[in-house]
Design a protein around this motif. Structure first.
Motif, PDB file in Angstrom:
ATOM      1  N   ARG A  15       9.175  -6.503  10.813  1.00 25.11           N
ATOM      2  CA  ARG A  15      10.525  -7.412  10.762  1.00 25.11           C
ATOM      3  C   ARG A  15      10.617  -8.910  11.353  1.00 25.11           C
ATOM      4  O   ARG A  15      11.334  -9.499  10.839  1.00 25.11           O
ATOM      5  CB  ARG A  15      11.604  -6.613  11.673  1.00 25.11           C
ATOM      6  N   GLU A  16       9.631  -9.039  12.052  1.00 26.55           N
ATOM      7  CA  GLU A  16       9.388 -10.352  12.635  1.00 26.55           C
ATOM      8  C   GLU A  16       8.057 -11.004  12.517  1.00 26.55           C
ATOM      9  O   GLU A  16       7.107  -9.976  12.873  1.00 26.55           O
ATOM     10  CB  GLU A  16      10.118 -10.274  14.012  1.00 26.55           C
ATOM     11  N   LYS A  74       5.368 -14.171  13.788  1.00 27.27           N
ATOM     12  CA  LYS A  74       5.076 -15.332  14.073  1.00 27.27           C
ATOM     13  C   LYS A  74       3.745 -15.816  14.065  1.00 27.27           C
ATOM     14  O   LYS A  74       2.821 -14.977  14.235  1.00 27.27           O
ATOM     15  CB  LYS A  74       5.091 -15.014  15.879  1.00 27.27           C
ATOM     16  N   GLU A 127      12.658 -10.129   8.650  1.00 28.00           N
ATOM     17  CA  GLU A 127      14.202 -10.796   8.761  1.00 28.00           C
ATOM     18  C   GLU A 127      13.587 -12.017   9.477  1.00 28.00           C
ATOM     19  O   GLU A 127      14.739 -12.972   9.233  1.00 28.00           O
ATOM     20  CB  GLU A 127      14.979  -9.854   9.721  1.00 28.00           C
ATOM     21  N   LYS A 128      12.586 -12.220  10.244  1.00 29.25           N
ATOM     22  CA  LYS A 128      12.446 -13.549  11.240  1.00 29.25           C
ATOM     23  C   LYS A 128      10.974 -13.915  10.700  1.00 29.25           C
ATOM     24  O   LYS A 128       9.993 -13.121  10.936  1.00 29.25           O
ATOM     25  CB  LYS A 128      12.862 -12.985  12.372  1.00 29.25           C
TER      26      LYS A 128
END
Length: 176
Positions: free
Chosen positions: A15-16, A18, A45-46
């Motif tokens: 979902r995320e 980085k 989502e991110k």
């Protein structure tokens, strides 16, 4: 790199994401693999990307493969075509963090990019010391873009001509 691409393609519940340093091929291959492995149902989502050498095409790739994206934060400038991709392919986008006010060529383009532009919460103006940009040309681009920055909360003024734009910011950016 291939191991990371294979790993990401198997993270169906991711979902995320980085990313600190990357190249466009790596991110494209990873997202394509995840897209295929999840039967076109990527749930990211991110996305946060901090890199010294990112390109605007990366945002278009993210828009293409991450339709459930709600938040995107990048350390590089995003071009008009990427804003359009985010506006049309990421209907859930609520937050867009980019370093500088985007340069939009026409009012019609700005209207098409409005969904993404309205997600920008913090922005900087170009410092003319760092960019070889004609000040009048910069003001023209800003006057096209600023009316769509309706969710802007923070402005880092770095240009010697920012005073000319304050009336626009105060008229359209009511959350500033």
């Amino acid at each position: 790199v291939e191991i990371m691409e294979m790993l990401i393609s198997r993270l169906h519940n991711l979902r995320e994401m980085k990313v600190r340093s990357y190249d466009d091929d790596w991110i494209q291959d990873s997202l394509q693999g995840l897209y295929r492995e999840t039967n076109n149902n990527v749930i990211i989502e991110k996305v946060i990307i901090r890199a010294n050498h990112g390109t605007s095409e990366t945002a278009s790739l993210i828009a293409q493969y991450c339709p459930k994206l709600k938040s995107l934060s990048v350390s590089f400038e995003i071009a008009e075509d990427s804003l359009l991709a985010l506006s049309t392919q990421c209907p859930l986008l609520k937050e867009l963090n980019i370093p500088c006010i985007p340069r939009i060529s026409t009012s019609q383009s700005a209207a098409k990019c409005a969904p993404a532009l309205s997600c920008i919460h913090s922005i900087c103006t170009y410092s003319l010391r760092h960019f070889h940009v004609d000040p009048d040309e910069n003001i023209l681009y800003y006057t096209i873009t600023i009316p769509y920055l309706t969710e802007l909360r923070e402005l880092k003024a770095q240009s010697s001509n920012d005073h000319a734009l304050l009336p626009l910011f105060s008229q359209y950016c009511l959350k500033l």
